[in-house]
Structures are given as C-alpha cells and as structure tokens.
Design a protein around this motif. Structure first.
Motif, PDB file in Angstrom:
ATOM      1  N   ASN A 351      18.438  58.857 -28.972  1.00 22.18           N
ATOM      2  CA  ASN A 351      18.019  59.651 -27.816  1.00 22.18           C
ATOM      3  C   ASN A 351      19.169  60.494 -27.288  1.00 22.18           C
ATOM      4  OD1 ASN A 351      15.555  58.404 -28.031  1.00 22.18           O
ATOM      5  ND2 ASN A 351      15.942  56.919 -26.409  1.00 22.18           N
ATOM      6  N   TYR A 352      20.370  59.908 -27.279  1.00 23.07           N
ATOM      7  CA  TYR A 352      21.531  60.613 -26.744  1.00 23.07           C
ATOM      8  C   TYR A 352      22.786  60.192 -27.504  1.00 23.07           C
ATOM      9  CZ  TYR A 352      18.752  62.152 -22.792  1.00 23.07           C
ATOM     10  OH  TYR A 352      17.799  62.741 -22.016  1.00 23.07           O
ATOM     11  N   ARG A 475      19.812  52.899 -28.937  1.00 18.51           N
ATOM     12  CA  ARG A 475      19.234  54.239 -29.065  1.00 18.51           C
ATOM     13  C   ARG A 475      20.196  55.318 -28.587  1.00 18.51           C
ATOM     14  NH1 ARG A 475      13.987  53.991 -30.869  1.00 18.51           N
ATOM     15  NH2 ARG A 475      14.471  56.127 -31.434  1.00 18.51           N
ATOM     16  N   GLN A 899       6.473  60.776 -26.518  1.00 18.94           N
ATOM     17  CA  GLN A 899       7.823  60.950 -25.961  1.00 18.94           C
ATOM     18  C   GLN A 899       7.713  61.201 -24.467  1.00 18.94           C
ATOM     19  OE1 GLN A 899      11.099  62.992 -28.215  1.00 18.94           O
ATOM     20  NE2 GLN A 899      10.856  64.536 -26.640  1.00 18.94           N
ATOM     21  N   GLU A 901       9.649  62.155 -20.926  1.00 22.40           N
ATOM     22  CA  GLU A 901      10.845  62.791 -20.368  1.00 22.40           C
ATOM     23  C   GLU A 901      10.906  62.495 -18.879  1.00 22.40           C
ATOM     24  OE1 GLU A 901      11.670  66.839 -21.338  1.00 22.40           O
ATOM     25  OE2 GLU A 901      10.758  66.694 -23.316  1.00 22.40           O
ATOM     26  N   TYR A 906      12.584  59.058 -23.916  1.00 19.78           N
ATOM     27  CA  TYR A 906      12.407  57.815 -24.664  1.00 19.78           C
ATOM     28  C   TYR A 906      10.993  57.762 -25.218  1.00 19.78           C
ATOM     29  CZ  TYR A 906      10.192  56.130 -20.314  1.00 19.78           C
ATOM     30  OH  TYR A 906       9.389  55.993 -19.218  1.00 19.78           O
ATOM     31  N   LYS A 907      10.803  56.928 -26.232  1.00 25.48           N
ATOM     32  CA  LYS A 907       9.500  56.754 -26.866  1.00 25.48           C
ATOM     33  C   LYS A 907       8.730  55.677 -26.105  1.00 25.48           C
ATOM     34  CE  LYS A 907      10.039  59.622 -30.388  1.00 25.48           C
ATOM     35  NZ  LYS A 907      10.356  59.123 -31.721  1.00 25.48           N
TER      36      LYS A 907
END
Length: 1463
Positions: A351-352, A475, A899, A901, A906-907
């Motif tokens: 993710n990041y 993640r 997804q 936001e 995140y999922k």
C-alpha cells in the motif's frame, strides 16, 4: 585490547608462513565478535583486505622461483617492520575517533564524501602492488592558493615518482593529518578550503613536464587528475572543505624497465627548482629520496639493489595486473523487483513505501526519479541540505511533499492524519534539522548530540508509523536508501534502522539499498553486530543508482504514458501536471483524455485488465472511469443509459447559459443500490470535454479546504479574471444536504465576483427519493429501484453481450438484480440457494453473517482484508498466500474485494448488494437459527474487531451506527424510529428486550468513551421497559462521558418520559437589520416629538436637545399654559424614561455600525446591499447631527462668549468632531478613504482635547495618535503632523498604562502601526509578538459576533519606505486603478498584488509556516500573521519558507499574496 586492535590493522601482504598467525587472529576476532565489542569494525575491515592479499601472495609465489620468492618476501618483510613505528605512534590518537573509508581507487566516485574529524586508516607501504598505498598531508602551512598549488605539486610528484619506481598503486591525500602534526590524530580528516579548483588542476598539469623532465608522457599516463572530495561536518552539513586526492597507477606496460628521476622545488628557497635530480621510492609508509644517501658507497649499493630488484618488481606488477578480477554474477536486478513487488512484478502489493535516506550528492539527484513513482507514505531524511538542494528539493519539483519534523507525529492519530495530510500527500520528515531554517530547533546536530536530543522523537514517530492502525503490518515496505556511506554505529540513520527493527520485530519488511558493495559491507557488519542477523536477502548493493532508478521506473509505468489534459476556453486544453494534481488531494479529477494511452491496448495485459474490471463492476464493485472508456471504445456495446441520463445532462448544461450565482447546486436523489452514483458518473464522463470535472473523494474533509481545491481547479492554466470553463463537482453518496450547502457557501466566498461557475451535482441516497424530489426547492432529479421497459430491454441486450465475453455472467448478481427489475423473488432465490447447506459454526459462515448484517443496516460497510485474514486464521507468507476470497468459497460469489481510500488505501471485503445481504440475514435467521442478536453479540465479543488494525476505525463506525443511528423522515427514510433499525428489529425477536440490554451493555464496554451507547441504553430502559432507576443510571453515565445538550436532555427525559432530540442549526451570519430598524424608529420618534407644539417655537430647539440628553425634565419646558399643551406634557411624562433612553441607545447603535462597516466587510460580496445600508445610516446620521449638533448654535456661542473656558473649548472640539464624524477611532479611520482636507483640523482638535483635558483618557490618546498617523499618511509634508518619535513615546506610555488585559483592541492596533519592526532594526520592538496576541484576544471579546460572517478590513499595508511613510493606505493602492472598472475583482482574486505598481509600493516580508501557522520573521523575532484569503496556506502542516505582503487590520496583521519559496 588496543594493542590487539593495532597489531592486526595492516594493509600489506604477508608471506604464506604468516598465515598461521593470522588464522589465530581470525579466531580472536570471532571471539570478540561474540562479545559484541564495539571495536570490531577496526578489526574486520583490515582483516578482509589482509586475507585477500595473503591469497594473492600465495598465487603469485606459485608462479615464481624460490629465490625470487625469498627476495620479494625479504623486501616485504623489511617494509612491514618499518610500518610498525608509524602504527605505534598513532595508537593512542586513533582510540577515540570514528573510522572513515577511502574513496574507491582510480574511480570517479562523485557520491563519496568524508566526514570531518573521522580518521582514515594509518598510512601504509607497498603490499601486493595493486592495493593502493596511502600518504597524508595536512596542508596546514599553505597561506594562499598560490602556495597551496606549489605544495600540492611538490608532494604529489615526489609521491608519484616513489609509487612508479616501487611499481605500487597509491593515493596521496591533502587535508588529512599526518604523523608530523601533533594537533590532530594521525589520519584525522580536516579538509582544506579551496576557492578555485580549476586553477589547481591547471597548475598541476603544467607542473608535470617541469618535474618529470625525462619521461613527462609516462607521468601523465600514470598520475590521475586531482580529485576534490567534499568534507561533511559531523552533523551532515557541508563544511566547505575538501580532501584533495591524487591516484597513481604505474601500469606495467608504461613503467617496465624504467626508473623515474624528477626535479623538485625547494619550499625553503622560494620554490626554486632543485639543481639535481631526486630518485624517490616507497619505503614503508614514507616516500624516500635515494639520492639523499650521503655515503657514496651506501648510495651505490642501494642503486645496485634497486636495479637488481627492478625486473622482479616488474614481473610481480605484471602478474598482479594479469590476475583476473573475480566477478560474481549479480542477480540484484531481479532481486530488487521481487523485494519491491512481493514477487508480484508490479508495485500494487504494498500500500505504501517508507524511505529512510541520508546525504545525497548532486550527481545522484538525476537518478532519484523513481521516488516519484512509488506510493510514498513518508520519507525520513537525515540530510540537513535536502530541502535546499538535495533529494527533497528534487522530489518537490514534480510532486507535493509536506515538510515535517519528528515532533509533529505526537497526538491523536485522527487529528494528525487530518492536519498532516497523511495518506494524501507525501510527508517528508527532516530528522536532523534543516540548514534553510533559522530556528534553533532546526539546527543539524552531530551524532552524539542527536542521540541525546532528537533520537527519542524519532523513535516515538517510528512507533506511530508502525502502529497497525496507521499502516497494516506486512503491507508497507521500509527502504533504507543509503546514498552515502554510513561510517559509524552511532550514525542517526543506523539508530533509525534499529528502531524499525524493534517495532517491526525483524527485517522482513525492511530493504537496504546501498550504492556500493563496500558501503553495504559496513552497513551489514553494523547490523550483524547489533542483531546477529544476516541481511543479505534484504539488500541491493551491486546495482548502480541509475540501474535502480531505471528498474523501478519500469515497474511504476505502463507500456505507454500520456499527458493528462483539462478543457479550457475555445476548445483548447491545458496540461495537468502531477504536482498540480497532488495539490488537490480531496478531488478525483476527471481529465478529458482520461484512460487514453495508458496501456498498449493490443496487449494481452490490457485485455485481461478490461475483462477483470468489467466483471468486478457487474458483480457489484463501484463503477470506474475505465468502464465508460471500454464502452466508448466499442460503440456497438454501449454502457446502459438510464432514462434520466438525458434529463440530468440537459439540467447541468442549462446552468451555464445565464447563471444566477457563481456556485449552483443540483440534487440527484436515488434509492440505495439502484445505480444513482453510476448514473451521475456516466453523465460526468460524457461532459468531461465541456466541464472541468472532479469527484469529491472524502466528505469529511473540511469544506473550506475542498472549496480551495475546487477554486484551484477552476483557475488552473488561467491568468485572466475570466474563467469560462466551468467546474462540475460530484458529491456522491451524501445522506444530507447540509454539508453540501456549507461547501456551496465556501465556494461562493472564494470565487467572489469572478466571472466563473461551479456546479455541484449532489447525489443523495434516500429510501424516499421521489418524495424528496417533490419537496426540494432547488432543481433536482431522482431515480428509483424500478426500471422502465426501455431500460429492461437495454439490460437484456447487455446480458447477451456479457455472455459472449464472460463464462458465468449469471453470477454477476448486482447486475442481475437490476436486470430482473429488483425482483424480491430473484434476491430470495439467490440467498436460499447459496446458503442452503451453510454451517453457521465455522469461521467462514460467521464472517459471512457479520458482513451481511453490516451491509443490511449500514450501506457500503466493509471489513478490511487484513482483519478478515486474522479472523479466518490465514497466515501471511512471502510471495503467495491463500486469499480471503478463496477461503470464503463457496460463499465468495456473494462478496467482492474492493479498494477503500480512507485514512490511506487498503483492500476490504463487502457484500455485493444490500438487498442480497438483507435476504441472507433473513435466511440465516429462519433456516439456520442464527438471529440478528446472535450475530451482533458474536461481533461484540470478538476482541479481534476491536484490536489495532487497518480499517478498524471504519468498521467500528459502522458497528456503532448500526447500534445507535435512528431513522428520520427528514433524512430520506421511510419512517421515524425511536431506536436504530437493528435495535428495533431485535426488539421484535423472542425475549428481545433482554437481548437489547445485553447487546447495549456489551457495546458500552467496547465504546467506553462514547456517550451515545449508554444514552441509547438509558432510552431503552425508560421507553421500552419503564425501568426509570436503571435509565437514570445509564443517562448519568452518558452525561459523565460527555455533557452536552443531548445527554442533559436524556437525563431530563428519564423523569418526563419524553424523547424529542431537536437538532439545531446555527446560522453563521450577523444581521444588522435590527440596528437599522432601531435607528429608523428612533429618528421617527424624534421627528414626531419635534413636531409637537411646545417644540415648534424658534428657541424651543434647545429645549428639545436638553430633554433628550436628559438634562431638562419635561415639566421644565416653557408652554403657553393651554390645556392642550399641558395634556401633551402629561402624556409625554409617562414616557419620559423611554424618551431619555433614545439618544444614548442611538449613539451606541451608530458606534456599533461605524465599527461594523469600518473594521469588517461582507465575506460574500453583496456590494449593492452594503452600499444601500451605509447610505441609509449616513442619511440618518446627518439628521441626527442637525438635531443635536447645530453649527449655528456654536457660532452664536462663540460670538457672545469669545473667550470660552478650557472646559467649554474642549466640549466645542468634541461637538465639532462629532458633527464631522471624526469623534472616535473607526470614524477617524474612514478619513483614509475620503482623503479629506479637513484631516489637519481634525488632528489639531484631537490634540487640543488630549493636551488640555484634566483627565487623560485612553480613548482621547488613541484618537490623537490615530489622527496624526492618518494626517502623516494623507499629507506627509504637513507641518502640523507630530513627529514619529513623539507619537511612539506616547504610545509606549499608553501601552504601559493599559497593560496586556485591555478590553479594546485600539491601543494594540496602534502598536502594529508604530512599533512594527523596521527593515534594518530587527532587534527592536520585541514585544510586538505580545501585542499581536493581545489584539486577537481583545477582538474576539469585542467583535466575535461580527467576524462570524464578515472579514476584517485592512486600512494600512506595509510599504518599502521608512518611518510612517512605510504605511500605505488601501485608498492609495486603489488610486493606481481608479480607471479600472472591475477593481473590486482585483482585490477579491488577490490579483491586485501581482500588479507592478503595487509591487513597487509594498514590502515583501519573509516568513515561515509551522504547524499550519504563519509567522513573519525579522532575524530571531517571529510574529504571528494570519492569511487574508481563505486557503492562503496549503493544507498538510508543512514547514515552509514563504514571503508575503503585510496588512494591518483591527484584529491583527494579515498576510497577502503568500508565495512559497519552492514555487
């Protein structure tokens, strides 16, 4: 220990016989390593080199005869013995110094830098001839550049000749302490200051021929050009010094069979060339001139020996050069891709990314483009120069990054997320200060000081970053990007590594990237010493930075790229850059060429992507722009158009023809799950070439911030005040109009009078969409869960199209629900079929029931994938694992992965459709004995849902909403409810009341800091169970948590058994019509009374004044004694108290309105109304003055009493000033606008009052000072104006008297005008910061009611002149544009500050922004200033350097035209 350290620290090759001794040393090193002795690095580095050179010696010896070997070993042994003295002399000095590493030999390593006061290894003699020998020269005696050049040439050429004659590689270093200097440790890096590097290089090249007279070409081929290596201070800032290095490489093909004699230059003899030659050789760690041997026989013997050994040295040199370089095949490229992508091949897994980096070199910056393609959460930067000219500066050329400090990451996570714009924009955290800031806290520190003062903040910040609520474990990837060598274990970046290591419990999610193998070896050794871990699997060190850059850029981009375009006037387009899009994080901008040229559309990758995206949408995922793009590319298979499509499109277009406002709102009411948002986005897609389109991504973002970003989108690519391309903003899934109305109000304030238009398309979810549409007063449309015949046919055709592409489109249940016209039977059949054999005891069924319950009562609710994995017991494995959707088979067809936001990306997993979720809940209850109460209890008792984790806040918000949010018709629901729908449904179950008690009691434990849950439980007790005792207990618990109108009301309702909770909406406006009406009525009363008979006589006007001033009772008025007049007096007598109160009240009204119009102006510009009100007040005031301040009366008084008493003269002055509307502070300020010639007389009157009053009132003094300031501004050459010093002295006396608690802001306002710092006297008036704080406090007390809906007016701006001449009035600036029609638009848009006349007049002040606050800076003096315009400061609390113009308003200094230094 010290002796062991120095004994084994050597750079020369040992004979094979010494191998046993070194093996023992190696065992000793292993022992020391186990003991974690910090000196390990001293031992390991040299030992690795010794081991290599020993191996080389062994191989070479096998190729030589025994006699040759013996001769060489003898030479080497003697050289080794000579080195011992040098090493011993440096033992004690080296002890306390950190050890640095050499630049790579014979390579242009531009990124290498030395650190001041670190030590290099001791000087060394020849070893295997290819390992460089090193010699140091401090160069301390070079007085100037000329002397430096000569000294460098002398030392380089003697050293080079020695290396060439000894056939060994070597490097001479200037700026490093040698053994001759006792001030510094041996090998200590000091550096030399160099002004002109070119002149040193030129002189160096010229000197080769004069020194190497016999073989100048050989020298040029063997001696490398000087290398200037920057020296950093120990705090990582540039010291401005260099270490100058020259490498010598005597290749065998050049020097074979030759001896090199040179001519030297005598420093003691004015640098004259020596008469004879010198023959230099390397002997141990020194360079020796053989010709200096005094004894002829000894000299001859030495020369014979050299000549005898020369062929042998040539042979060894040749063998060393021919030795093949063993290069291991590197797979770091493939390894880098796997580590960055978790084995997936794309950058979508993590993710990041978090980057931790240190000092960069200018030549590295061009290879850091890859940072702009990674999804950076933050960068921890230890380079103090980064913002000025380092990696941060480079990044901010193309992307937005907010500049933060570690100390800003303390506090409530939600507040931090909002303030710092986390997840939306990159946070660039300067972990060791900034050289571009003046504050002491930003000062870079050496490692020892950093560990004491800043390490704690950084460790706390890392704990915050690693919190699973902030970033999900596994993640995100931490990348240590080491752009320069980490030389010591106390380096702050190594401490940072250890903090991440502790918080992440290992190195699995940490990647180290080093720019060289040597740099990585040091880094690896440090980590092994502290952790006993080998990080070989988590590092990249064999790739050039350019290769790393190219590899990551290849991952971050598709096969094609495109420039994003926005529509502009006349069919033109403007380019939307990434940095501009970054600056609008609240908006999802839809470009006119959206989705074009992103993929190679003939590729298999694109076809797979297209098929997958279509399937996700028709299964139940939210529509994406790609879905419309796919349909446009296949005209024969269009996107299904709803019947309302054309009407909504026409409705939007109609607003652009003759707009009545700068911002209009249109409503689209839609029932949940019927495709309302999809319809709105479809319309927007087809209007993207006519409008600048955007979707509001997050309804929780402050509306002022959203308005600022929408205005930025509106203005983008435009410089003129006309913005003809309107903005279409979609606000989706709103459940109320209040927030959108607030956004509309903010947009109108920002856009003002500009020729611009913003249309808000507000999608409102409502179960009663049609009724809401009928009752709506603004233009609207609606859509319901019912298809027309044409729409049903379109869905039938679409199903046939899907059957051609997808295997089982019948399982696209979200699509099929609509295709079957929202048939309840179809939904029931789907739920029954899939849940026929469900086992409610297994984890999959439990998760399914929880997801179904959430979706039933809270639209779009979901649970993050990471929480689902933990609930199902799925273990994360490197590169491949079982997915939630696989684990949930055979029920995964009811679920979709999407997804989210919100607080990051995140999922998550949710049900595909609300109707199917609701039916599944019913099936679970009826057929599997799993009622709603059991599902919610199961959820409340599961700790996992309440532990830390990504997406937890959203989940808990949905859970709480499900428990306490009631339905209201006013919000689009079918009915009003006393409790949430879930609680009301559970109440209808068997033993429902008891279940509700248990559920809400458990919920109150889970939400122990939320007042709403115990409040709901209290209401349940007194409404449903009539248990008032328990109800009172829970109501009091609710009030104890938070006392507000709702909790207090609940306590009251317990006893009264009533439940209305009324929501109030406070309108932030301030209505002055009441004051105007009061003035109207008062003036009407005056007119009526004045017309009465007793006041009609010529001299009766004086009585009128005396009566209303309260100085004459009505009974004292002379009358004609008639019955009529007596009756009138009797009637008036009953109202005497009222009548005498009118004038004081009128005075207060006029004073208030003077302040209202002088100090503030409307935020929303309604100029016509404002002027009308001011004219009305002005007319009334003139009438008032004619009644109570007659000039004829004053002239008469002067005529009969020419010599008035001092008191009478003061009163006469006051009456004059009142008549001229100059008797108080706001009225005097108004003379700036009129530039009245009477200002001199007004100033004199105020001076007279102040000078002659027996009691000096504060008001008289402030009026006196302001009048003379304005006189000086309007008539700078007036002789009646008081000197600035006199006024400043009076002001200081006043400030001493009033102190810091004065209730009125006027004294502090004068302090801004007279005491604001001067350009050349930054140390004066340090109390100005205090006065700014006090003026804000006093204004809040006096005028807070005004500033809610109005903005302060600036009357003075800070100009470039000195003294009072630096005060520039707004009227003076307006004078430059007297012929400009739309002058008000210039002010409204702030474009007036871009005009050259204004730039020439006003002074631009430097300042900083910290924690969202703006400061003007004068040396160490920092004065708080507020932005004048909404959105003047970017969001994100970035610490920035700015400049701006200053204006002075009654509530403090305001900043105009704020310019960021980076722009």
């Amino acid at each position: 220990m010290l002796e062991i350290k120095c004994l084994f620290y050597c750079e020369y090759t040992l004979h094979i016989k010494d191998f046993e001794r070194f093996l023992k040393s190696y065992l000793l090193i292993i022992f020391i390593k186990k003991m974690h002795i910090h000196t390990l690095k001293w031992l390991e580095g040299p030992f690795h080199r010794t081991k290599l050179t020993t191996q080389m010696s062994r191989e070479m010896s096998s190729q030589m005869t025994e006699s040759q070997t013996t001769g060489v070993c003898t030479v080497m042994s003697s050289q080794m013995d000579r080195n011992k003295d040098v090493e011993s002399s440096s033992k004690m000095q080296i002890k306390s110094k950190s050890i640095g590493s050499f630049c790579q030999f014979d390579q242009h390593s531009s990124s290498h830098r030395y650190i001041e006061n670190y030590c290099l290894p001791p000087e060394s003699g020849p070893s295997n001839l290819t390992d460089a020998v090193h010699e140091y020269k401090l160069l301390a005696r070079a007085e100037n550049t000329d002397a430096m050049k000569k000294k460098i040439n002398k030392e380089v050429f003697r050293f080079a000749a020695g290396c060439m004659n000894s056939r060994t590689n070597g490097t001479i270093h200037f700026g490093v302490a040698d053994s001759k200097n006792s001030t510094y440790s041996h090998g200590e890096i000091i550096g030399v200051s160099v002004e002109e590097t070119d002149s040193i290089i030129d002189y160096f090249n010229q000197g080769i021929k004069s020194s190497f007279e016999e073989n100048p070409e050989d020298a040029k081929r063997c001696i490398r050009q000087p290398r200037f290596v920057e020296v950093l201070s120990c705090n990582s800032t540039l010291s401005g010094k260099y270490v100058i290095e020259v490498d010598v490489v005597p290749y065998h093909s050049i020097v074979c069979g030759k001896m090199y004699r040179i001519r030297t230059f005598d420093e003691e003899n004015q640098w004259k060339k020596s008469k004879g030659h010198s023959l230099f050789i390397r002997e141990g760690a020194a360079t020796r001139d053989v010709y200096k041997i005094g004894n002829p026989s000894e000299l001859q013997a030495e020369l014979v020996k050299l000549n005898t050994n020369l062929p042998l040295l040539d042979t060894i040199r040749k063998g060393a050069e021919m030795k093949p370089q063993i290069k291991q095949t590197s797979n770091d490229g493939e390894k880098l891709v796997n580590l960055l992508t978790y084995g997936g091949g794309t950058l979508d897994y993590y993710n990041y990314y978090i980057i931790v980096t240190n000092k960069s070199h200018p030549e590295q910056l061009q290879h850091l483009q890859f940072l702009t393609t990674l999804k950076l959460f933050c960068v921890l930067d230890f380079d103090p120069d980064s913002v000025k000219n380092g990696s941060c500066h480079e990044y901010r050329k193309v992307r937005i990054a907010n500049l933060h400090t570690p100390g800003q990451f303390h506090g409530d996570p939600g507040t931090l997320t909002q303030n710092l714009n986390l997840y939306k924009q990159t946070s660039w955290i300067l972990c060791n200060g900034r050289v571009d800031m003046n504050k002491g806290g930003d000062k870079p520190l050496p490692p020892s000081e950093w560990l004491k003062t800043k390490a704690g903040e950084v460790q706390d910040m890392i704990s915050y970053l690693c919190n699973p609520d902030i970033l999900p474990r596994g993640r995100f990837l931490v990348i240590f990007l080491l752009l320069s060598v980490v030389e010591a274990m106390n380096d702050p970046i190594f401490e940072t590594f250890m903090s991440f290591y502790k918080n992440l419990r290992g190195t699995q999610n940490i990647l180290s990237i080093c720019t060289s193998v040597n740099a990585f070896q040091k880094w690896k050794d440090f980590i092994q010493t502290r952790t006993e871990l080998d990080i070989n699997g988590q590092n990249i060190c064999e790739l050039e930075l350019s290769q790393i850059n190219g590899s990551i850029l290849g991952l971050g981009k598709r096969k094609k790229t495109t420039e994003r375009l926005l529509p502009s006037d006349g069919g033109s387009s403007v380019l939307l850059k990434q940095i501009d899009e970054d600056s609008m994080p609240a908006l999802d901008v839809l470009c006119q060429n959206q989705c074009e040229n992103v993929y190679d559309e003939d590729s298999e990758e694109f076809q797979d992507f297209k098929k997958r995206t279509e399937a996700e949408f028709y299964r139940g995922d939210k529509v994406k722009w790609w879905n419309f793009y796919f349909s446009d590319k296949t005209p024969t298979k269009p996107f299904v158009k709803r019947d309302k499509y054309t009407q909504i499109k026409q409705l939007i277009r109609s607003q652009t023809k003759e707009p009545t406002s700068t911002c209009v709102m249109l409503n689209l009411f839609h029932q949940p799950g019927c495709g309302g948002t999809t319809l709105a986005m479809h319309v927007m897609w087809d209007l993207r070439r006519e409008f600048r389109c955007a979707v509001l991504k997050d309804n929780t973002v402050p509306k002022t911030e959203v308005a600022q970003q929408v205005a930025q989108l509106l203005r983008f690519g435009k410089s003129e005040p006309s913005f003809k391309t309107p903005v279409l903003l979609l606000v989706e899934d709103s459940e109320e109009t209040e927030n959108t109305q607030e956004l509309q109000h903010c947009l109108r304030k920002i856009i003002g009078e500009l020729d611009a238009l913003v249309i808000i398309l507000n999608c409102i979810r409502s179960k009663t969409a049609k009724e809401k549409y009928k009752n709506c007063v603004i233009e609207s449309q609606y859509i319901t869960a019912a298809l027309s015949k044409d729409e049903q046919k379109a869905f039938e055709v679409k199903l046939q199209e899907l059957q051609e592409i997808h295997e089982t489109p019948e399982n696209f249940y979200s699509f099929m629900i609509m295709k079957n016209n929202f048939s309840k039977k179809y939904v029931k059949d789907v739920a029954n079929n899939i849940l026929r054999d469900v086992d409610v005891g297994i984890k999959q069924a439990q998760l399914l029931s929880i997801l179904a319950l959430l979706m039933t009562y809270v639209a779009e609710s979901n649970i993050s994938v990471s929480i689902c994995e933990d609930f199902l017991g799925i273990k994360r494995r490197l590169w491949g694992k079982e997915s939630v959707m696989d684990k949930m088979e055979p029920y995964s067809c009811l679920l979709i992965e999407l997804q989210v936001e919100e607080h990051g990306v995140y999922k998550a997993i949710r049900f595909i459709h609300q109707r199917i979720a609701a039916e599944c809940v019913e099936v679970l209850n009826e057929r599997h004995c799993s009622p709603k109460s059991d599902i919610i209890q199961n959820m409340l008792h599961c700790d996992l849902f309440f532990d830390r984790g990504i997406g937890r806040d959203n989940l808990l918000q949905s859970l709480k909403s499900m428990l306490i949010t009631r339905q209201r018709k006013t919000e689009g629901n079918e009915k009003d409810t006393l409790f949430s729908p879930l609680i009301e449904d559970i109440n209808s179950e068997h033993n429902g009341a008891k279940k509700i008690q248990d559920i809400l009691t458990q919920a109150s434990k889970r939400f122990d800091k939320d007042f709403a849950v115990p409040q709901a439980l209290a209401r349940h007790y007194y409404l449903n169970e009539k248990n008032f005792a328990l109800a009172k207990d829970w109501a009091n618990k609710s009030k104890d948590i938070k006392e507000n109108s709702y909790t207090v009301d609940t306590v009251g309702q317990v006893s009264r058994n009533k439940t209305p909770l009324i929501r109030h909406w406070k309108q932030n406006t301030y209505n002055i019509s009441g004051y105007i009406s009061e003035i109207d009525i008062t003036m009407t009363v005056f007119d009526i009374v004045k017309g009465l008979p007793m006041f009609e006589e010529k001299h009766s006007h004086a009585y009128f004044k005396q009566v209303f001033k309260g100085k004459m009772p009505l009974t004292s008025i002379p009358t004609d004694q008639s019955d009529a007049q007596e009756k009138l007096i009797a009637v008036l007598k009953d109202f005497e108290k009222f009548l005498t109160s009118l004038k004081p009240a009128l005075d207060r009204d006029f004073k208030f309105l003077e302040e209202f119009f002088t100090y503030t102006r409307e935020k929303g510009v309604d100029k016509e109304k404002q002027e009308k009100n001011r004219k009305c007040i002005s007319d009334h005031f003139k009438s008032y003055m004619s009644l109570f301040c007659s000039s004829e009366e004053k002239q008469s008084t002067k005529k009969f009493k020419p010599k008035l008493s001092s008191y009478m003269e003061i009163e006469e002055c006051r009456m004059f000033l009142e008549e001229k509307r100059a008797n108080n502070f706001p009225r005097i300020l108004q003379f700036l606008e009129s530039r009245d010639d009477m200002i001199e007389q007004i100033a004199e009157k105020h001076s007279f009052i102040y000078k002659n009053s027996s009691t000096k009132s504060h008001q008289d003094l402030t009026n006196h000072l302001l009048a003379h300031i304005i006189l000086k501004v309007i008539k700078p050459k007036s002789k009646r104006a008081k000197p600035q010093k006199e006024m400043t002295d009076l002001l200081k006396e006043l400030l001493q008297e009033v102190g810091l608690q004065h209730q009125f802001p006027e004294p502090y306002y004068l302090a801004l005008l007279l005491l604001w710092p001067r350009k050349s006297h930054s140390d004066q008036n340090k109390d100005i910061t205090t006065y700014v704080e006090r003026i804000r406090i006093s204004c809040r007390k006096q005028f807070s009611h005004m500033f809610r809906a109005r903005t302060p007016i600036v009357h003075f701006y800070l100009g470039k002149s000195d003294g009072l001449d630096r005060l520039v009035s707004k009227a003076a600036l307006d004078g430059f544009f007297s012929k400009v029609r739309e002058r008000n638009v210039l002010w409204q848009s702030a474009d007036i500050f871009k005009e050259q006349q204004v730039k020439d007049k006003l002074l631009r002040i430097n300042g900083t922004i910290e924690q969202g606050e703006l400061y003007a800076e004068y040396g160490n003096l920092r004065i708080p200033v507020r932005p004048a315009y909404l959105g003047g400061i970017r969001s994100g609390h970035s610490t920035e350097k700015v400049s701006f113009y200053v204006g002075f308003a009654i509530d403090g200094p305001l900043a105009y035209d704020i310019q960021y230094e980076d722009s």
